[in-house]
Every structure is written in C-alpha cells, then in structure tokens.
Design a protein around this motif. Structure first.
Motif, PDB file in Angstrom:
ATOM      1  N   ALA A 383       0.830  -1.205   0.000  1.00 28.62           N
ATOM      2  CA  ALA A 383       0.000   0.000   0.000  1.00 28.62           C
ATOM      3  C   ALA A 383       0.865   1.256   0.000  1.00 28.62           C
ATOM      4  CB  ALA A 383      -0.939  -0.004   1.203  1.00 28.62           C
ATOM      5  N   ASP A 384       1.916   1.261   0.800  1.00 30.99           N
ATOM      6  CA  ASP A 384       2.800   2.427   0.832  1.00 30.99           C
ATOM      7  C   ASP A 384       3.604   2.565  -0.450  1.00 30.99           C
ATOM      8  OD1 ASP A 384       2.065   3.401   3.326  1.00 30.99           O
ATOM      9  OD2 ASP A 384       3.446   2.081   4.379  1.00 30.99           O
ATOM     10  N   GLU A 385       3.969   1.442  -1.081  1.00 28.29           N
ATOM     11  CA  GLU A 385       4.672   1.516  -2.360  1.00 28.29           C
ATOM     12  C   GLU A 385       3.774   2.154  -3.425  1.00 28.29           C
ATOM     13  OE1 GLU A 385       7.689   0.996  -3.037  1.00 28.29           O
ATOM     14  OE2 GLU A 385       8.554  -0.591  -1.808  1.00 28.29           O
ATOM     15  N   ILE A 386       2.473   1.995  -3.298  1.00 27.58           N
ATOM     16  CA  ILE A 386       1.529   2.602  -4.236  1.00 27.58           C
ATOM     17  C   ILE A 386       1.279   4.075  -3.897  1.00 27.58           C
ATOM     18  CG2 ILE A 386      -0.873   2.546  -5.049  1.00 27.58           C
ATOM     19  CD1 ILE A 386      -0.796  -0.512  -4.581  1.00 27.58           C
ATOM     20  N   LEU A 387       1.176   4.389  -2.616  1.00 27.22           N
ATOM     21  CA  LEU A 387       0.755   5.726  -2.201  1.00 27.22           C
ATOM     22  C   LEU A 387       1.904   6.716  -2.039  1.00 27.22           C
ATOM     23  CD1 LEU A 387      -1.933   4.663   0.429  1.00 27.22           C
ATOM     24  CD2 LEU A 387      -2.363   5.743  -1.788  1.00 27.22           C
ATOM     25  N   THR A 388       3.134   6.253  -1.938  1.00 25.97           N
ATOM     26  CA  THR A 388       4.280   7.140  -1.700  1.00 25.97           C
ATOM     27  C   THR A 388       4.835   7.659  -3.019  1.00 25.97           C
ATOM     28  OG1 THR A 388       4.828   5.892   0.302  1.00 25.97           O
ATOM     29  CG2 THR A 388       6.521   7.366  -0.599  1.00 25.97           C
ATOM     30  N   PRO A 389       4.769   8.962  -3.272  1.00 26.90           N
ATOM     31  CA  PRO A 389       5.274   9.505  -4.538  1.00 26.90           C
ATOM     32  C   PRO A 389       6.790   9.354  -4.652  1.00 26.90           C
ATOM     33  CG  PRO A 389       3.832  11.080  -3.404  1.00 26.90           C
ATOM     34  CD  PRO A 389       4.151   9.992  -2.428  1.00 26.90           C
ATOM     35  N   GLY A 390       7.272   9.435  -5.865  1.00 22.64           N
ATOM     36  CA  GLY A 390       8.701   9.389  -6.114  1.00 22.64           C
ATOM     37  C   GLY A 390       9.064   8.295  -7.090  1.00 22.64           C
ATOM     38  N   GLU A 391      10.354   8.228  -7.401  1.00 24.06           N
ATOM     39  CA  GLU A 391      10.833   7.228  -8.343  1.00 24.06           C
ATOM     40  C   GLU A 391      10.545   5.827  -7.813  1.00 24.06           C
ATOM     41  OE1 GLU A 391      14.997   5.926 -10.590  1.00 24.06           O
ATOM     42  OE2 GLU A 391      14.926   7.699  -9.288  1.00 24.06           O
ATOM     43  N   GLY A 392       9.982   4.978  -8.655  1.00 21.18           N
ATOM     44  CA  GLY A 392       9.648   3.620  -8.256  1.00 21.18           C
ATOM     45  C   GLY A 392       8.252   3.467  -7.701  1.00 21.18           C
ATOM     46  N   GLN A 393       7.469   4.544  -7.649  1.00 18.89           N
ATOM     47  CA  GLN A 393       6.089   4.433  -7.164  1.00 18.89           C
ATOM     48  C   GLN A 393       5.283   3.522  -8.081  1.00 18.89           C
ATOM     49  OE1 GLN A 393       3.870   8.095  -7.194  1.00 18.89           O
ATOM     50  NE2 GLN A 393       2.171   7.254  -5.982  1.00 18.89           N
ATOM     51  N   ILE A 394       4.563   2.590  -7.487  1.00 18.97           N
ATOM     52  CA  ILE A 394       3.749   1.653  -8.269  1.00 18.97           C
ATOM     53  C   ILE A 394       2.497   2.364  -8.757  1.00 18.97           C
ATOM     54  CG2 ILE A 394       2.379  -0.470  -8.160  1.00 18.97           C
ATOM     55  CD1 ILE A 394       4.423  -1.505  -6.094  1.00 18.97           C
ATOM     56  N   ARG A 395       2.285   2.305 -10.077  1.00 17.84           N
ATOM     57  CA  ARG A 395       1.113   2.927 -10.675  1.00 17.84           C
ATOM     58  C   ARG A 395       0.189   1.907 -11.326  1.00 17.84           C
ATOM     59  NH1 ARG A 395       0.067   5.797  -7.910  1.00 17.84           N
ATOM     60  NH2 ARG A 395      -1.588   6.511  -9.300  1.00 17.84           N
ATOM     61  N   ALA A 396       0.705   0.703 -11.598  1.00 21.11           N
ATOM     62  CA  ALA A 396      -0.117  -0.358 -12.206  1.00 21.11           C
ATOM     63  C   ALA A 396       0.126  -1.648 -11.443  1.00 21.11           C
ATOM     64  CB  ALA A 396       0.237  -0.542 -13.680  1.00 21.11           C
ATOM     65  N   LEU A 397      -0.935  -2.362 -11.142  1.00 13.88           N
ATOM     66  CA  LEU A 397      -0.835  -3.599 -10.366  1.00 13.88           C
ATOM     67  C   LEU A 397      -1.667  -4.679 -11.041  1.00 13.88           C
ATOM     68  CD1 LEU A 397       0.046  -5.097  -7.738  1.00 13.88           C
ATOM     69  CD2 LEU A 397      -2.074  -4.253  -6.699  1.00 13.88           C
ATOM     70  N   ILE A 398      -1.040  -5.839 -11.244  1.00 16.12           N
ATOM     71  CA  ILE A 398      -1.743  -7.026 -11.733  1.00 16.12           C
ATOM     72  C   ILE A 398      -1.827  -8.014 -10.575  1.00 16.12           C
ATOM     73  CG2 ILE A 398      -1.785  -8.886 -13.424  1.00 16.12           C
ATOM     74  CD1 ILE A 398      -0.006  -7.154 -15.227  1.00 16.12           C
TER      75      ILE A 398
END
Length: 719
Positions: A383-398
């Motif tokens: 959840a934090d990897e998705i919500l935390t802005p910056g390089e490497g932020q997850i924007r698409a999830l399968i």
C-alpha cells in the motif's frame, strides 16, 4: 461426448495437499461429483470437504466467464484479445511515463500453487524490467525464511513423521489446513493415527484445542503470542537439565554460541513462562521431558500461529533452535526418505547450511528501509509503495489468484492504495472485493480445465518419499466462455509490449505463437529428477524409488555451525521480555484490552478459496467471532449476537459463536472474509474482514515487515 458415468483421474490443487481425486463427468463432459482416489499412493482415497465441493465452482452461476472492463461504476464484457489490447496500451503508457518499476504483480495463494502462473509472473516482470513482485508468502510464514537466514539450516533435513518419536507443533492444525510443509500434507488423519499406534507422542501448543490437538498426548492452550516464551523456556530447561545432544552441539553449534543461547534464555524460568503464558503449573517440564528427555527423534514445528503474532521471527528462531540443540536431523548414513522430484538432483549432506542473511545483499525498498526477502518485495509495504510519490512508485498492479483487499493488513490504507492506481487488473474467476475495484477483470480457467503438475516449492519437500503427479485438462471450459490459463495473460501482454519472455530462466519463448501449457511444464522440469513424459506415463502419480540412498558426509574439512543466538535475535528476546504481561489485562500504549484476537482455519475454506462457492456458503454464511462459552456468558451474549470488536487500529462488527475448545480471553476468527467495501457492511452476508483491526507500519516485524494478525489486543462490546 462423455457418458454419464465417465470418470477421470486427477488431483486437487486448492492447497499443497495434492490429494488424488476421481471426477465423475456428465453427458456434457462437466463435473457432477468428486471423490477421493483410493488408488492414489500419496493420498490413498483421502480428500477434504474443500476439494470434494470444488466441482461446483466450475459450474457456478456467479463465475465470471468473459473479461470485464469497469469504468465509473459500470462494467461491460469484452473479448479477451480486445481486453489484452486495452490493458497493454495502458501499461505501455504507464511504463513510458514512470518507468518499468511502476508495474507490479501480486500473487495470491490461488496462483502460488499453479506452476505455470507462478513462473510466468516473475518471467513477465523480468521481461519488462521490473522487480516489483509481491506474494502472500511475506504475510504468512516468512519467519521461516528469516530464521533460516539468521540461524542456518541442516542440508539433509528432518526425518519423516513415520520415524519420529515425538512431534511438537506450535500453532499448527494440519488436519484442517493440510499445509504444514513436510509434516501432514497428505492423508493426514490416517498417517497421524498410524504414527500414534507406532508410538509417536504428539504435543500441540495452541489457544484452541484444535482438530489436531484432539489427537495430542499433551495439548497446551496458552494465550496467543506467547510462543517465544514457551520455546525459550523449553530451551532453558533442556539445557539446564542436560537433555540436549552434547556431541551434536559441540560440533555444529560450538561452546561460545551455546553459552550465548543459555544466557539469552536464562530469564525464562518455568514459573514465569507458565504464569505469563496461561499454562498449567508443570506443563513446561512435561513438554521438555516428552520432547527432549524421553525421545531420540522428532521435531518442533511452527506454523501460522506463531508466524502471525508479534515477535514471530523470534518465535520461529527459538522453535528451530529446539531441533538444533537436540540434534533432530538426519545424520550421515541415515536412509534418505524424501526428495523433491521437481528439483534438480543432489546428494543429501550431513552438514549445516550457514546463516547467509541473504536480505543484506539485496536492494533496499523505498518504504521504511526494508529489503527484499528471497527476491520478493514485502507485501505489508505494498500500500505504501503505491501511495508514496517518487521514483519507483507503483502505478499499475496485476493481481493473480489473490485478494489484497482482504489479505493485507490495515484495510483502510489498502483500499485507498488500490483505488489510487492508474491501472488495476485482476485475474480472478469471481468478482470479489479487489476485483470490484479493478479496471479489468480477466477470468482464468479453473483447476480441472488446465494441465499442471503437483505443487513445487523449491527446498521444501511437501510429501513423504519422492512424489509428483501430472494432470491434463480434464473438462472443457463452460460453453460460450472466453477464458485462458493464467500464464497466457502475462505472455500476451509481454508480446504486445514488444518484450520477450525467458521462462523460468531456462528458455526463451516464441513471440509469433503461444506455447502450450505442456511446453511450459516441460521447461520447468528440465534438469529435475523427472520429465513431463515420465509424469504423463504415471497418471495416478509418479513415485520414484529411493532405494538405498543414504545421507552423505559433509565434504567440508571444518564443519559450518548454527548461529543460535546472533545479536539481533538476542535484542528481540530482550524486547519481548520487557513487554509486561498480565494475563487477561492486555495493554497497548496505555489503553487496556480484555481479549486477544487469534487466527484460525475454517474447515471448508482455504483462506478466501470457497467463499464464492454457493454450497460452501450455505453451510458457512459468515466467519464468526468465536469465544469460550464462559466469556459469552460474562458478556451476556448468545450464539449469533452482534458485537463490536475494537483494537488499537480499528473496529469491526461481528457475530459471535461459542467454542468450548477455545481458552478464555481469546477471540478466534478466520481471515479472508468481508466482501463489503467498508466496515459497516452486513456481516451476516459478507462476513467480517479482521484486517480493519491490524496495522501495516507500526505493528510489524523487522526484516520481513510481517504484520501482526494474531495476538492483537481487542475489546468485545455487545451491540
């Protein structure tokens, strides 16, 4: 067309049990009944309720049969290839703008045991250049991997149950879960009864007198979360009485490290452990005598109970140390009883695999300074990897074969994260909580509609002997459906993105035409003990003859040693001891709570598998909050009464049920439930999502970020 009495041989893939089954097919070739296969040498006719009812899922009216695209609260069906075109267009745009690390895959238990799906997920991410791979492993029993990395392991493994004098199980209920790796995955009831008749002594440690504990010679019922105290107290007592294996410890532990262990566990004397854990006086010594003084073979085993509670890494380390100090491993010259048929052949060696702390060599996460665990990201940070802005932020999830909306901690933050994605794709036959939020839902083939071989967990032998089984696709998909095997979705997306798949790190797949599932299975078996053709030639399973294979001596001149008490484990034990414990009065940041929440298995479900099965749900419409009858009476509650459960992190409503086998002061609930979008959903229809009561950042373990799903302090308030 198949006749009404046509039968086919296969095996169940709901869990790691792999029970052999016979499918009866109707005139259309679809499943009308399932029974255990008595001629299957692994399961010998055993099959649990989950497997016996799985045919209904294939024919269910609520099963998704064609892809969905969902926008602005509306869903429309579209052809599979068109759905894949639209998904790849959006993935390509996201990768172009944010880079390949913006794409992640979450693999649930529905795909972990699906060989080609699990391998293709990693191969797909490698092809696009992403390392964002998450599975349910890191929110399940990942403490075992941490223990192996800090303590070390024994290369030859443990003896099979059939050769044990004693088995000590912490928080394990294999007669229901069938997932205690290497212990009782196959034909558990008969194997346990036969072992008992031979002389096995069984000890269980669980707040509930479980179905497995009903067969125990000694069943301890402590409060949840006290496993470190009990395992540490046993170590102290065994060492003090001299019941450890001195010769083994001298060679494979060493005097200095053994003294470090003695010093660390010294505060865990019998009275303190028994009082703080809620045990009866003398029970700790009974266990030590039965396990160490009176037995020569047999192992201690930790499962989801200790692995989901606070200090889970510490608990697993101390449980594993019981096997180390008592030398409970196969030794040089012992007959080899287990091999993993789908692994590469190797000799069984009598020696220590040293503590490698593999995570220290892996890259850092952006979130809370955690690292990878055996090449996986930590799911509690998703959840934090998705919500935390910056390089490497997850924007698409399968999401494949999982439901993070009900399986990840701190549900409010998980839902916020899933809703914030630029693209969410689920591979799921049901419109569950996560799928309801997805931009695209890709329904896959179900287990008897696709080929596969038995579950392969590298390094973990699941069954006695040397066993593997292959099944072809047995039944056709429903008429008019537009489905595919899970792996096909990933291969097709890679092809559309102009990427080439190197499957399982062994073979480059074509891009001009799709491989077959058998092609992929054959690639996976390259270099293993067997081939796909050999498996196909044994439709009821291949059992390799182990003959007179023996454990070989360790070729190292100086033996490696276990690290039984490294500095970080010692500090975790000191932190555990600093936590004040007054049974029945649980405190968290100055607030008091009357109960501890504990995890449990429900007989008819494997996590969330079965929740969408109408026949299963008719028997189990929701997941009750189980309490001891005396606790219900004290609260003025009856079966079915609604209550509010409140923890330091959230609150939920639930319906209570009496369980006389549960100790007082404990609320026992199954996870994986709660289809509604918020905590106010009708629990009688959807069940209760206990993850509203958990946290994903503060109440987690070091190294693996394992959240606390058990031993969570709660109050129970009648509504």
């Amino acid at each position: 067309m198949a006749s009404q009495h046509d039968t086919r041989v296969s095996f169940c893939r709901i869990c790691s049990g792999g029970c052999g089954v016979i499918l009866s097919l109707n005139e259309s070739g679809h499943i009308c009944s399932i029974r255990g296969d008595r001629e299957n040498k692994l399961s010998k006719g055993y099959a649990c309720f989950k497997g016996l009812q799985s045919g209904e899922s294939h024919n269910a009216k609520n099963r998704l049969l064609e892809p969905l695209e969902q926008q602005d609260g509306t869903a429309r069906a579209l052809p599979l290839e068109q759905a894949l075109d639209r998904i790849s267009d959006r993935l390509g745009a996201i990768i172009a703008e944010h880079g390949p690390e913006s794409v992640a895959v979450f693999c649930g238990n529905g795909a972990v045991l699906h060989n080609t799906a699990f391998q293709m997920q990693r191969s797909f991410l490698d092809a696009i250049g992403s390392s964002q791979f998450f599975t349910t492993l890191t929110v399940d029993q990942s403490a075992k991997l941490v223990s192996f990395g800090r303590l070390g392991g024994w290369a030859a493994g443990i003896p099979p149950l059939e050769e044990m004098d004693v088995a000590l199980m912490f928080g394990a209920n294999p007669l229901i879960s069938h997932s205690s790796l290497g212990f009782l995955t196959a034909d558990p009831v008969k194997r346990l009864k036969a072992a008992h008749q031979r002389g096995l002594r069984l000890i269980t440690v669980d707040p509930r007198r479980t179905e497995t504990a009903a067969h125990a010679d000694l069943a301890l019922q402590p409060f949840p979360g006290r496993d470190p105290a009990i395992a540490g107290g046993l170590l102290r007592l065994i060492l003090a009485e001299g019941w450890h294996d001195r010769e083994f410890c001298a060679r494979y532990v060493g005097a200095e490290r053994l003294n470090d262990l003695r010093a660390a566990v010294d505060p865990l004397h019998e009275d303190m452990v028994e009082t703080s854990s809620g045990l009866e006086p003398g029970q700790l010594r009974q266990v030590a005598e039965m396990f160490a003084r009176d037995a020569r073979t047999g192992c201690a085993y930790g499962a989801t109970g200790p692995n989901m509670a606070p200090f889970s890494n510490l608990a697993q380390h101390l449980i594993d140390c019981l096997n180390v100090i008592c030398g409970r491993f196969l030794r040089e010259g012992d007959r080899v009883r287990q091999i993993i048929v789908t692994d590469p052949p190797k000799e069984s060696l009598a020696g220590v695999i040293p503590a490698g702390r593999h995570w220290e060599a892996d890259g850092w996460s952006r979130i809370r300074g955690v690292r990878y665990l055996y090449g996986e990201r930590l799911s509690a940070t998703l959840a934090d990897e998705i919500l935390t802005p910056g390089e490497g932020q997850i924007r698409a999830l399968i999401v494949d074969g999982g439901d993070p909306a009900t399986s990840l901690p701190e549900r409010a933050r998980t839902l916020e994260a899933l809703r914030s994605l630029d693209l969410l794709v689920t591979i799921d036959p049901w419109l569950g909580p996560t799928a309801q939020m997805a931009d695209f839902v890709l329904p896959p083939l179900l287990q008897y509609e696709r080929a596969d071989f038995s579950a392969a967990v590298p390094g973990y032998p699941l069954w006695p002997g040397a066993w593997a089984q292959y099944t072809p696709a047995i039944v056709p998909p429903p008429a008019g459906s537009d489905l595919a095997d899970d792996w096909y979705f990933f291969w097709s997306l890679a092809k559309r993105l102009g990427k080439t798949i190197r499957y399982a790190g062994k073979a480059t797949l074509p891009t001009d035409h799709a491989p077959t599932t058998d092609d992929l299975l054959a690639i996976q078996l390259e270099g293993s003990w067997t081939t796909l053709e050999q498996l196909k030639a044994a439709p009821r399973g291949l059992e390799l003859e182990l003959g007179d294979r023996r454990v070989q001596p360790d070729p190292a001149e100086t033996p490696q040693q276990f690290d039984v008490m490294p500095a970080d484990v010692a500090e975790e034990l000191r932190a555990f001891l600093r936590r004040a414990v007054l049974p029945g009065k649980w405190a968290y940041e100055g607030r008091s709570y009357g109960f501890l929440l504990s995890t449990r298995r429900m007989r008819d479900f494997f996590n969330s598998n079965g929740i969408h099965n109408a026949q299963v749900r008719s028997r189990n419409p929701y997941n009750p909050a189980y309490l001891n009858p005396a606790d219900l009476a004290a609260l003025g509650l009856a079966d079915g009464s609604p209550v509010l459960l409140s923890s330091p992190h959230g609150k939920v409503t639930a319906l209570v049920r009496s369980d006389p086998d549960l100790r007082r002061g404990v609320v026992s609930m199954a996870h994986g439930w709660g289809e509604g979008p918020d905590e106010a959903a009708d629990v009688s229809a959807y069940g209760t999502c206990v993850n509203w009561l958990t946290d994903s950042s503060m109440d987690v373990e070091a190294i693996n970020a394992m959240p606390h799903f058990s031993a969570v302090p709660v109050n129970v308030t009648p509504l």
